[in-house]
Design a protein around this motif. Structure first.
Motif, PDB file in Angstrom:
ATOM      1  N   ALA A   1       0.938  -1.328   0.085  1.00 39.30           N
ATOM      2  CA  ALA A   1      -0.178   0.058  -0.143  1.00 39.30           C
ATOM      3  C   ALA A   1       0.852   1.363   0.168  1.00 39.30           C
ATOM      4  N   VAL A   2       2.040   1.015   0.644  1.00 32.17           N
ATOM      5  CA  VAL A   2       2.773   2.292   0.730  1.00 32.17           C
ATOM      6  C   VAL A   2       3.549   2.741  -0.740  1.00 32.17           C
ATOM      7  N   GLY A   3       3.788   1.528  -1.274  1.00 33.84           N
ATOM      8  CA  GLY A   3       4.185   2.013  -2.832  1.00 33.84           C
ATOM      9  C   GLY A   3       3.231   2.599  -3.719  1.00 33.84           C
ATOM     10  N   VAL A   4       2.043   1.917  -3.472  1.00 37.98           N
ATOM     11  CA  VAL A   4       0.735   2.445  -4.165  1.00 37.98           C
ATOM     12  C   VAL A   4       0.466   3.791  -3.905  1.00 37.98           C
ATOM     13  N   VAL A   5       0.435   4.109  -2.706  1.00 41.50           N
ATOM     14  CA  VAL A   5       0.408   5.537  -2.346  1.00 41.50           C
ATOM     15  C   VAL A   5       1.243   6.412  -2.785  1.00 41.50           C
ATOM     16  N   GLN A   6       2.456   6.118  -2.670  1.00 40.86           N
ATOM     17  CA  GLN A   6       3.589   6.987  -3.334  1.00 40.86           C
ATOM     18  C   GLN A   6       3.502   7.352  -4.829  1.00 40.86           C
ATOM     19  N   LEU A   7       3.126   6.335  -5.523  1.00 38.81           N
ATOM     20  CA  LEU A   7       2.766   6.449  -7.099  1.00 38.81           C
ATOM     21  C   LEU A   7       1.604   7.455  -7.281  1.00 38.81           C
ATOM     22  N   ILE A   8       0.684   7.204  -6.632  1.00 37.29           N
ATOM     23  CA  ILE A   8      -0.607   8.238  -6.404  1.00 37.29           C
ATOM     24  C   ILE A   8      -0.179   9.796  -6.237  1.00 37.29           C
ATOM     25  N   ILE A   9       0.480   9.694  -5.140  1.00 38.16           N
ATOM     26  CA  ILE A   9       1.075  11.006  -4.638  1.00 38.16           C
ATOM     27  C   ILE A   9       1.968  11.712  -5.517  1.00 38.16           C
ATOM     28  N   LEU A  10       2.796  11.111  -6.218  1.00 36.84           N
ATOM     29  CA  LEU A  10       3.821  11.690  -7.163  1.00 36.84           C
ATOM     30  C   LEU A  10       2.878  11.859  -8.599  1.00 36.84           C
ATOM     31  N   SER A  11       2.119  11.262  -9.088  1.00 37.01           N
ATOM     32  CA  SER A  11       1.370  11.492 -10.059  1.00 37.01           C
ATOM     33  C   SER A  11       0.397  12.488  -9.905  1.00 37.01           C
ATOM     34  N   TYR A  12      -0.180  12.806  -8.842  1.00 31.61           N
ATOM     35  CA  TYR A  12      -0.762  14.021  -8.403  1.00 31.61           C
ATOM     36  C   TYR A  12      -0.058  15.312  -8.076  1.00 31.61           C
ATOM     37  N   LEU A  13       1.151  15.062  -7.589  1.00 32.48           N
ATOM     38  CA  LEU A  13       2.166  16.306  -7.517  1.00 32.48           C
ATOM     39  C   LEU A  13       2.499  17.181  -8.538  1.00 32.48           C
ATOM     40  N   VAL A  14       2.911  16.058  -9.630  1.00 30.11           N
ATOM     41  CA  VAL A  14       3.754  16.924 -10.731  1.00 30.11           C
ATOM     42  C   VAL A  14       2.691  17.751 -11.555  1.00 30.11           C
ATOM     43  N   PRO A  15       1.506  17.426 -11.955  1.00 25.70           N
ATOM     44  CA  PRO A  15       0.438  18.579 -12.495  1.00 25.70           C
ATOM     45  C   PRO A  15       0.135  19.707 -11.273  1.00 25.70           C
ATOM     46  N   GLN A  16       0.449  19.535 -10.051  1.00 29.73           N
ATOM     47  CA  GLN A  16       0.295  20.922  -9.158  1.00 29.73           C
ATOM     48  C   GLN A  16       1.380  21.801  -9.680  1.00 29.73           C
ATOM     49  N   ALA A  17       2.641  21.289  -9.708  1.00 22.90           N
ATOM     50  CA  ALA A  17       3.966  21.965  -9.776  1.00 22.90           C
ATOM     51  C   ALA A  17       3.709  22.710 -11.180  1.00 22.90           C
ATOM     52  N   VAL A  18       3.108  21.764 -12.122  1.00 24.20           N
ATOM     53  CA  VAL A  18       3.212  22.595 -13.652  1.00 24.20           C
ATOM     54  C   VAL A  18       2.122  23.735 -13.719  1.00 24.20           C
ATOM     55  N   GLY A  19       0.855  23.470 -12.784  1.00 23.32           N
ATOM     56  CA  GLY A  19       0.060  24.570 -12.783  1.00 23.32           C
ATOM     57  C   GLY A  19       1.030  25.857 -12.101  1.00 23.32           C
ATOM     58  N   SER A  20       1.706  25.637 -11.028  1.00 24.30           N
ATOM     59  CA  SER A  20       2.125  26.825 -10.485  1.00 24.30           C
ATOM     60  C   SER A  20       3.354  27.602 -11.390  1.00 24.30           C
ATOM     61  N   GLY A  21       3.819  26.829 -12.336  1.00 28.93           N
ATOM     62  CA  GLY A  21       4.725  27.110 -13.463  1.00 28.93           C
ATOM     63  C   GLY A  21       3.983  27.946 -14.499  1.00 28.93           C
TER      64      GLY A  21
ATOM     65  N   ILE B   1      -4.134  20.459 -19.535  1.00 27.84           N
ATOM     66  CA  ILE B   1      -2.935  19.597 -19.180  1.00 27.84           C
ATOM     67  C   ILE B   1      -3.168  19.166 -17.755  1.00 27.84           C
ATOM     68  N   VAL B   2      -3.369  20.308 -16.869  1.00 32.67           N
ATOM     69  CA  VAL B   2      -3.542  20.121 -15.528  1.00 32.67           C
ATOM     70  C   VAL B   2      -4.501  19.044 -15.224  1.00 32.67           C
ATOM     71  N   ALA B   3      -5.868  19.290 -15.680  1.00 28.68           N
ATOM     72  CA  ALA B   3      -6.794  18.259 -15.280  1.00 28.68           C
ATOM     73  C   ALA B   3      -6.730  17.067 -15.768  1.00 28.68           C
ATOM     74  N   THR B   4      -6.261  16.967 -17.011  1.00 27.32           N
ATOM     75  CA  THR B   4      -5.718  15.643 -17.533  1.00 27.32           C
ATOM     76  C   THR B   4      -4.920  14.883 -16.750  1.00 27.32           C
ATOM     77  N   MET B   5      -3.725  15.473 -16.395  1.00 28.81           N
ATOM     78  CA  MET B   5      -2.929  14.860 -15.669  1.00 28.81           C
ATOM     79  C   MET B   5      -3.379  14.456 -14.055  1.00 28.81           C
ATOM     80  N   VAL B   6      -4.286  15.336 -13.653  1.00 30.47           N
ATOM     81  CA  VAL B   6      -4.636  14.804 -12.287  1.00 30.47           C
ATOM     82  C   VAL B   6      -5.581  13.673 -12.626  1.00 30.47           C
ATOM     83  N   THR B   7      -6.413  13.640 -13.646  1.00 31.31           N
ATOM     84  CA  THR B   7      -7.266  12.459 -13.905  1.00 31.31           C
ATOM     85  C   THR B   7      -6.652  11.276 -13.763  1.00 31.31           C
ATOM     86  N   TRP B   8      -5.133  10.982 -14.188  1.00 34.90           N
ATOM     87  CA  TRP B   8      -4.382   9.828 -14.174  1.00 34.90           C
ATOM     88  C   TRP B   8      -4.252   9.472 -12.790  1.00 34.90           C
ATOM     89  N   ALA B   9      -3.997  10.619 -11.966  1.00 33.62           N
ATOM     90  CA  ALA B   9      -3.588  10.058 -10.421  1.00 33.62           C
ATOM     91  C   ALA B   9      -5.130   9.420  -9.829  1.00 33.62           C
TER      92      ALA B   9
END
Length: 570
Positions: free
Chosen positions: A120-140, A437-445
């Motif tokens: 579960a830790v491994g799955v959670v980390q993948l979800i977190i990373l896939s959710y974090l990246v579009p947030q950082a893209v949105g800030s840029g 970009i942001v909404a679609t990438m978050v959808t993957w998470a």
């Protein structure tokens, strides 16, 4: 323009930082650092969950999806808001009654398995990373429009990614859940105020939502397409429901076919219950009833927020073309009146109606949304690694101080990885491929969470027969199916079958649930399943009776006194 806009942003960040410092945990305790002592009230927690959940995908992405896809973009708003309905019905109260630190912690204890916890830790980390990246893209993207200048030779986009990620990582590492909760609550109120102000300004100018949709639907929907470097043209969108026709703003089919629309909504609704940073917040509520009432509040706030986001996306599509003559700076951002980057829709509206200060308010709201979500995700990563891995496996004898510092170290590492991935992306090159970009990438998470975690999570709460082996098999099957379908969808394209492959929860979640049930049927659930079931689902009277019964059994019965004897004689 730059100085005033940045000043607004600095004030917002200063306020958030001051809150985090003022109420940071005074004691070095994992319960205080990760769960704010389990004493967060309903209204405060609801605001903090909204701050967690109303991310760049909500503030920038939903309006952008509506701007570029019309009615098909509204499905994002529907799915994001409706995601809290299953949380209210099936998750919130039982999860809080059980009372752990994180989703992996809950699964590990409920199924009496460290293997389940680590998977579960491994799955959670993948979800977190896939959710974090579009947030950082949105800030840029937001910094690029807000400031337009880089620092130390960096591009404006890279500067926004690095500054926002570094600032919020520092606040989370210092403030923990207590500081992050109040920071997110304040940030959400600022975000909601920015959206309400912009909606009032648009409506005050005479904007009519129904009239705008009718006018936009009178002509085929067309969006910018990059032909070569800095060469753009408008291309009509094909209707996915009838390829012989062109798409229109007020009709379905601009982005998704029938199956794709349904798959998108299911992905967003199922994914919400598996988002680690949102679910972890329910462990901070004092009781199960408080957790359920918190969700009711969130549903109301989400309905208001997403209704305004849909209206503002429509307003941007309707009003920006007519404003170019009076605002020449719009020519640099548009192609024949249509924005090249759809995520610029709300910041551009802010500048049209409020000038430099309006742009600063809306752009600051966007960055607040981004950083608030980043804060929750980093804290979820810290709880997962610091508590579930470091404290239980790497250093079981760790002191409370060491465990907290392990969590803080995790925050910094995950923040660096997020910034690196976000810097590797070029938003403008993806705009022609994705509705937002942001909404679609978050959808993957959401798809990964809804496929790998949510089915196992809900079965573990509501089915006594769930076993550790079944849970592991279900998480691995759901995660593998989701990622495989992503890859296949990328190769196929986002049309026809490809649009369902890009939102795979409709297929992957039932497969994961079926595998969990089949494997669990071949084993035995944990021995103390009934006691755990009573903890999650029993009424208050049931739990009180169980506690009294346990005390009665543990207390030795007094032997009856024989007649004619005294205590001393016995």
């Amino acid at each position: 323009m730059t100085s005033l806009s940045v000043a607004v942003l600095v004030v917002v960040l200063g306020l958030a930082g001051g809150v985090a410092v003022a109420i940071r945990p005074r004691r070095v305790s994992t319960v205080d650092y990760y769960l704010a002592g389990r004493r967060v009230g309903v209204a405060t927690n609801a605001s903090a969950i909204c701050g967690d959940y109303f991310s760049a995908a909500s503030f920038l992405g939903v309006a952008a999806a509506v701007y570029v896809s019309g009615l098909d973009g509204v499905w994002y708003a529907v799915g994001f808001a409706a995601g809290f309905v299953p949380v209210l019905l099936f998750v919130a109260a039982p999860l809080r009654r059980f009372g752990e630190f994180s989703i992996p912690d809950f699964l590990g204890r409920r199924l009496a398995s460290e293997r389940v916890r680590l998977v579960a830790v491994g799955v959670v980390q993948l979800i977190i990373l896939s959710y974090l990246v579009p947030q950082a893209v949105g800030s840029g993207i937001t910094w690029q429009l807000l400031v337009g200048q880089g620092i130390a030779g960096l591009s404006p986009y890279a500067t926004g990614v690095l500054i926002s990620t570094a600032a919020i990582a520092g606040l989370v590492a210092m403030g923990g859940m207590r500081g992050t909760t109040w920071t997110q609550a304040v940030q959400f109120l600022l975000l909601l105020a920015a959206v309400c102000w912009l909606a009032a300004a648009v409506l005050g100018s005479g904007f009519s939502y129904g009239g705008a949709v009718a006018d936009l639907s009178a002509e085929p929907l067309a969006n910018p397409v990059a032909e070569e470097a800095d060469q753009w043209r408008l291309a009509p969108e094909a209707n996915q429901l009838d390829e012989a026709e062109t798409a229109h703003f007020g009709e379905p089919g601009a982005r998704y076919g029938r199956l794709g629309q349904f798959a998108l909504i299911i992905t967003l609704v199922m994914g919400t219950a598996g988002l680690p940073h949102v679910m972890n917040r329910y462990f901070t509520s004092p009781t199960g009833t408080a957790a359920r009432m918190t969700t009711v509040w969130v549903l109301g706030l989400a309905g208001l927020f997403y209704a305004l986001a849909v209206m503002l996306g429509t307003a941007a599509r309707s009003m920006i073309p007519g404003a170019i003559d009076d605002h020449p700076w719009l020519a640099e951002l548009t192609v024949d009146g249509v924005l090249r980057v759809p995520e610029h829709a709300l910041p551009v509206l802010g500048r049209l109606y409020g000038g430099t200060a309006g742009l600063g308010v809306v752009a600051a709201g966007a960055l607040v949304a981004v950083m608030s979500t980043i804060a929750g995700l980093l804290l979820a990563a810290a709880a997962s690694w610091g508590h579930d891995v470091y404290e239980r496996h790497l250093n079981p004898r760790a002191s409370q101080r060491q465990a907290v510092w392990a969590g803080r170290g995790t925050v910094i590492v995950v923040a660096c990885a997020t910034a690196g991935l976000a810097l590797a992306l070029r938003p403008e090159s993806l705009s022609a491929l994705l509705p937002s970009i942001v909404a679609t990438m978050v959808t993957w998470a959401f798809a990964l969470a809804g496929s790998a975690l949510t089915p196992v999570f809900i079965l573990t709460i509501w089915w006594r027969g769930t076993t550790a082996a079944g849970a592991v098999a279900g998480m691995l099957t759901g995660g593998t199916a989701a990622v495989s379908m992503f890859v296949a969808g990328t190769l196929t394209g986002d049309r026809g079958l490809g649009e369902m492959l890009m939102t795979p929860t409709l297929v992957a979640a039932p497969v994961a649930a079926l595998v969990t049930i089949i494997v669990s049927r071949r084993g035995q659930p944990p021995a103390d399943t009934e006691a755990m079931w009573l903890t999650m689902h029993g009424t208050a009277a049931d739990r009180q009776a169980e506690r009294l019964a346990r005390l009665t059994v543990q207390r030795p019965a007094r032997r009856p006194r024989r007649r004619g004897t005294t205590d001393a004689q016995r």
